[in-house]
Scaffold this motif. Structure first.
Motif, mmCIF file in Angstrom:
data_model
loop_
_atom_site.group_PDB
_atom_site.id
_atom_site.type_symbol
_atom_site.label_atom_id
_atom_site.label_comp_id
_atom_site.label_asym_id
_atom_site.label_seq_id
_atom_site.Cartn_x
_atom_site.Cartn_y
_atom_site.Cartn_z
ATOM 1 N N ILE A 28 -1.305 26.271 13.406
ATOM 2 C CA ILE A 28 -1.235 26.651 11.983
ATOM 3 C C ILE A 28 -0.275 27.801 11.769
ATOM 4 O O ILE A 28 0.563 27.777 10.876
ATOM 5 C CB ILE A 28 -2.644 27.006 11.443
ATOM 6 N N GLY A 29 -0.382 28.828 12.606
ATOM 7 C CA GLY A 29 0.474 29.991 12.475
ATOM 8 C C GLY A 29 -0.330 31.265 12.263
ATOM 9 O O GLY A 29 -1.531 31.321 12.553
ATOM 10 N N THR A 30 0.333 32.281 11.742
ATOM 11 C CA THR A 30 -0.292 33.581 11.517
ATOM 12 C C THR A 30 -0.731 33.683 10.062
ATOM 13 O O THR A 30 0.084 33.887 9.162
ATOM 14 C CB THR A 30 0.685 34.722 11.859
ATOM 15 N N VAL A 31 -2.020 33.514 9.842
ATOM 16 C CA VAL A 31 -2.589 33.474 8.496
ATOM 17 C C VAL A 31 -2.963 34.883 8.037
ATOM 18 O O VAL A 31 -3.559 35.656 8.783
ATOM 19 C CB VAL A 31 -3.833 32.568 8.460
ATOM 20 N N ILE A 32 -2.598 35.213 6.804
ATOM 21 C CA ILE A 32 -2.939 36.511 6.219
ATOM 22 C C ILE A 32 -4.359 36.457 5.664
ATOM 23 O O ILE A 32 -4.690 35.573 4.867
ATOM 24 C CB ILE A 32 -1.945 36.881 5.104
#
Length: 247
Positions: A71-75
Motif C-alpha cells: 500500500i505504501g506509507t499511509v498518513i
C-alpha cells in the motif's frame, strides 16, 4: 506539484522528520493520503534514502504514519490532528505555538547552587555537589502557562563560552552544545497538584488552584540521569493528549 524543502547532505534526520511533519499538516499529501516512496522523497529533499528511512521510522514510532506492505506509507490523519502530545518530547515554545498561541519567554534565570537530597537522588550525584539550576517562565499570548525548573550537575559543563541568551534556548540544546551530552530518554511522572504560593504567583492563578505537574528525569545514551526537570502547567489554556497503543 508538491514543493519540498531542500536540505544539505549533513542535515539531521530529525530535521527531515520535522519538515515532513509540517508538510503533512499543511496538506501537501492530502490528495493521496500517503507519502511518496522513499526514493522520491530522498530526491526531492536532496538527502540520502537512509536519512529518509530513519526519519520515516521515527514518524511511524510516533504514530503519524503507518507503512503497509503493498500500500505504501499511509498518513494517520486522526493522530496528525492532535496537538499537545504528552507522549512526545516537544519544546515549550513549540507546544504553545502548536496550540495556536504566540509563545514567549518571560524569563530564564540561571543559578549555581548545591544539590539537595532530592536533587542528588534524581541525578545520582553527591548531596551538596554544585549544580546548575535554570528557571523559565513561558507565556502564551502574554499569559504565563508553564514554569520549569531544570537541574543538572555543574561538572557536566565542558565549555564555558555560553552567555545568558544561550540559556533561553531549550535546555536540551544547551546540554548538547556545552556539555557534549544528549538526552535520549525521558521518564516522566504525571502528577495532579495544587499551586503553592510561588507557583500561583508566577502562573497568575490562585493559591491552591489545580495545576499539572510533570516530574521528568532525562537520561543519556549510557542510561545515566543527566537532567531533572520540574514542569508546572496552568490549566485551561493548553490541552494535552496521550497516544496509547496496544502491546
Amino acid at each position: 506539484m508538491t514543493d519540498f524543502p531542500n536540505f544539505a547532505a549533513q542535515t539531521l534526520d530529525r530535521q527531515i522528520q520535522k519538515a515532513l511533519l509540517q508538510m503533512m499538516r499543511a496538506g501537501a499529501f492530502k490528495d493521496t493520503g500517503k507519502l511518496p516512496p522513499e526514493e522520491e522523497l530522498a530526491r526531492e529533499l536532496g538527502v540520502s534514502r537512509t536519512a529518509v528511512r530513519d526519519a520515516l521510522a521515527a514518524l511511524e514510532v510516533e504514530g503519524f504514519i503507518s507503512r503497509r506492505r503493498g500500500i505504501g506509507t499511509v498518513i494517520n490523519q486522526p493522530v496528525l490532528a492532535i496537538t499537545g502530545r504528552l507522549d512526545l518530547e516537544m519544546e515549550f515554545l513549540d507546544t504553545v505555538a502548536e496550540a495556536g498561541y504566540q509563545p514567549a519567554i518571560a524569563f530564564a534565570r540561571p543559578f549555581v547552587t548545591e544539590a539537595t537530597e532530592v536533587v542528588a537522588q534524581r541525578l545520582q550525584i553527591q548531596e551538596g555537589a554544585r549544580i546548575y539550576l535554570v528557571e523559565r517562565l513561558i507565556l502564551a499570548d502574554a499569559t504565563p502557562v508553564i514554569f520549569c525548573r531544570d537541574h543538572f550537575a555543574y561538572d557536566l559543563i565542558k565549555e564555558f563560552s555560553y552567555c545568558e541568551k544561550d540559556l533561553q534556548e531549550p535546555i536540551f540544546n544547551f546540554i548538547r552544545r556545552y556539555c557534549h551530552q544528549e538526552v535520549v530518554t525521558d521518564l516522566t511522572e504525571v502528577i495532579p497538584a495544587q499551586a503553592d504560593e510561588r507557583i500561583a504567583s508566577l502562573l497568575e492563578i490562585k493559591f491552591g488552584d489545580p495545576i499539572l505537574h510533570l516530574d521528568e528525569v532525562g537520561y543519556n545514551q549510557d542510561q545515566c540521569p543527566i537532567l531533572w526537570s520540574q514542569e508546572y502547567y496552568r490549566l485551561g489554556i493548553l490541552r494535552f493528549t496521550l497516544l496509547r497503543r496496544k502491546i
